[in-house]
Design a protein around this motif. Sequence first.
Motif: not given
Length: 379
Positions: A128, A132, A150, A153
């Motif tokens: 996470s 990105d 996704l 995050f």
Amino acid sequence: MATRRGFIGSASGISTAALLGYSASPSAADTPLANSTGTPATSAVTQQQAKESIFAVNAGMRSNYATLKAELVKHLSPVIVVQNDAKGGRFTLVTANGQESVNPVAETFELAKSIAHVPLGCFSVIASYLADKIPNLPNADRIDPHDLLLVAFNDDKSTAWIDPLQAYAVTLTTARKNLPAAGLPAALTTSCGNILDAALKFINASVTAKVFDMKSFEDFSGSVYPDIRVNMEHAAQAQIKGVQDTMKTWRAKVGETAWADLYCVVLSQWTTSVLNQNTIIIKDCMNAAKVATHLIDLPGLETPKDPIFTALDNLARIVQDNIAAEMVFPKDTKVADALKGKEDLLSDEILIQLGGSAATTQTSPTYNTLSEGMCPVRK
């Protein structure tokens, strides 16, 4: 399972109207049916009551269907139910004399897979916090940018991943220290040691630098892939031997005549339901002529609270549909095949109305796909 073969609850003691939530009394808003002249009909039956009487026909079918299925469950024999788990699977033999359950796979299976999962364990902590944006990786074109967004995050500048990753490192360090005492085969001990060492090296470097990226993680995970393959080899050997030995024992117990008609229901999660490891092993232990119809993969989202009941309940539905299909549709074997298989009876008609004819549906291969992915109802 949210399919045509989804669970139909027992309706004993419940009226068909109540079963589907229909009121037996007309509401004040009900409008009497009109006759051909447009004036209200003299009949006291309202339009809503007429609809409810039609709905009740299907409710009555569901009630009768559920009753038959509940009774049929009591007569299913012999059946083997397989619950896939971290230990290689829990197998239950169901016969007219009762049930017996075993976990037939040696501990080597779980031990080998436990260490093989180390890269995934590290990934789960840091995923996470990944940037990105896809870096220049050999497999960059295989990574979906939206999926990465996704998963990644959290803020990639955050260092909140350090504590959980260090905590995992403590677990890995203990396992590495105790590994020689586990009594594993020499080759497996070596591969497990290599995986643990590489993981600890990756963690220490990342924590020290307070940064990581997809490239550094893939360098680590790629370096231990040969060792993961060694672990997979040992896990597969343990599972094959355990399952085959149990099937041989139960075959002798049940007898050749009964074994020829054996049903096997394998419960699995959707992510492992195609070419499931236990399904692959079991198929060679069954009557080859009936594998296609008697070896049933039953994927779900989570393990059901009562796996044995779930397996038998679904199997009863399949068995009675097999007979119903030939007797309800004696003049159209293609429609009968649809009722017997995984296809919805309306699938062909829907395909036609959406602008085409019944066509091949691309599906993943399974051992018990009756129509090899082809919609069986064709014009």
